[in-house]
Design a protein around this motif. Structure first.
Motif, PDB file in Angstrom:
ATOM      1  N   UNK A   1       0.794  -1.228   0.000  1.00 38.14           N
ATOM      2  CA  UNK A   1       0.000   0.000   0.000  1.00 38.14           C
ATOM      3  C   UNK A   1       0.827   1.278   0.000  1.00 38.14           C
ATOM      4  N   UNK A   2       1.676   1.393  -0.988  1.00 39.64           N
ATOM      5  CA  UNK A   2       2.563   2.555  -1.057  1.00 39.64           C
ATOM      6  C   UNK A   2       1.900   3.702  -1.810  1.00 39.64           C
ATOM      7  N   UNK A   3       1.881   4.856  -1.176  1.00 37.54           N
ATOM      8  CA  UNK A   3       1.499   6.106  -1.841  1.00 37.54           C
ATOM      9  C   UNK A   3       2.663   7.073  -1.660  1.00 37.54           C
ATOM     10  N   UNK A   4       3.209   7.496  -2.783  1.00 44.27           N
ATOM     11  CA  UNK A   4       4.424   8.299  -2.701  1.00 44.27           C
ATOM     12  C   UNK A   4       4.510   9.224  -3.906  1.00 44.27           C
ATOM     13  N   UNK A   5       4.965  10.440  -3.669  1.00 46.01           N
ATOM     14  CA  UNK A   5       5.165  11.392  -4.757  1.00 46.01           C
ATOM     15  C   UNK A   5       6.629  11.785  -4.848  1.00 46.01           C
ATOM     16  N   UNK A   6       7.174  11.704  -6.041  1.00 45.50           N
ATOM     17  CA  UNK A   6       8.553  12.127  -6.281  1.00 45.50           C
ATOM     18  C   UNK A   6       8.513  13.388  -7.129  1.00 45.50           C
ATOM     19  N   UNK A   7       9.098  14.452  -6.588  1.00 52.20           N
ATOM     20  CA  UNK A   7       9.074  15.739  -7.298  1.00 52.20           C
ATOM     21  C   UNK A   7      10.291  15.882  -8.204  1.00 52.20           C
TER      22      UNK A   7
END
Ligand SMILES: Nc1ncnc2c1ncn2[C@@H]1O[C@H](COP(=O)(O)OP(=O)(O)OP(=O)(O)O)[C@@H](O)[C@H]1O
Ligand SMILES: [Mg+2]
Length: 227
Positions: free
Chosen positions: A25-31
């Motif tokens: 259940x990974x939620x991740x944002x890479x900018x």
């Protein structure tokens, strides 16, 4: 957003006796243009996270979205182009070509013999402390030197995203520091994702992602930079 992970799960060996829930259940944002350190104990899922972020592996469920487009919707040819032109991969196993010199290995992604490219490759090798290895083949180099050639090869294209997995593990402190300085030279020009056990090499990181047992424990601005 450069890369988004939405409700991502990764299970290895589905249907076998021993299924492994590597990521849950990974939620991740890479900018864009940000320097991330990814920290966590052995087996926590750091490499798996990097494989998914780079599209090298497909999630068992959920989506990984690169510049607004899910990897699963990017065709093979386009994906190969992205990998070649936009991504720089540095993994612990270096996969250099044994019959090519250090310089020739670094030039492989450019597929070029132009003087300016050769000069650029030499400059990068020198910055990585390999002045005397430029014309050597991998068999004549130490493990750490080979690793640095692989780093130069990953950076020669001026990638938009640098994926680095435990790249300082086979280096002594001085060389690890030099390698990190070269990576930091890409700060503000590329997104940098550095997986490591060793927090001390992450003084240049802007955000620290902590992975624990297949989950993201926290994403924090790096304290060093906050000071
Ligand atoms: N190819 C594979 N097949 C089956 N299970 C795997 C595979 N690769 C990794 N795993 C399992 O998935 C989990 C996460 O592994 P991963 O390699 O992502 O961890 P890691 O944090 O990179 O560890 P390390 O710091 O030791 O490199 C572990 O439990 C591992 O045993
Ligand atoms: Mg790993």
């Amino acid at each position: 957003m450069l890369i988004e992970m939405k409700d991502v799960n990764l299970v290895y060996d589905v249907g076998h006796d021993e299924e492994t829930y590597a990521l849950k259940n990974i939620n991740l944002n890479i900018k864009e243009n940000r320097f991330y350190g990814i920290l966590g104990p052995s087996g926590s899922g750091k490499s798996s996270l990097l494989y998914l972020l780079s599209g090298l592996r497909k999630p068992s469920s959920g989506e990984v979205i690169y510049k607004g487009k899910a990897y699963k919707d990017i065709r093979g040819k386009e994906m190969a182009q992205i990998r070649n032109k936009q991504f720089g991969f540095i993994f612990q196993r270096h996969f250099l070509m044994n019959y090519l010199t250090a310089l020739e290995n670094v030039l492989v992604p450019l597929n070029s013999n132009k003087k300016e490219d050769i000069d650029k490759a030499k400059e990068l090798l020198i910055k990585l402390g390999l002045e005397r290895e430029i014309n050597k083949r991998p068999a004549k180099m130490s493990g750490g030197q080979r690793q640095r050639v692989a780093i130069a090869r990953a950076l020669i294209n001026d990638p938009e995203i640098i994926f680095a997995d435990e790249i300082t593990a086979s280096l002594d402190h001085k060389n690890a520091f030099e390698v990190m300085k070269v990576l930091e030279g890409f700060k503000g020009k590329a997104a940098i994702l550095v997986v490591t056990h060793d927090e001390s090499i992450l003084s240049g990181a802007e955000e620290i992602i902590r992975v624990w047992d297949g989950s993201i424990k926290s994403v924090e601005e790096s304290r060093v930079n906050a000071l």
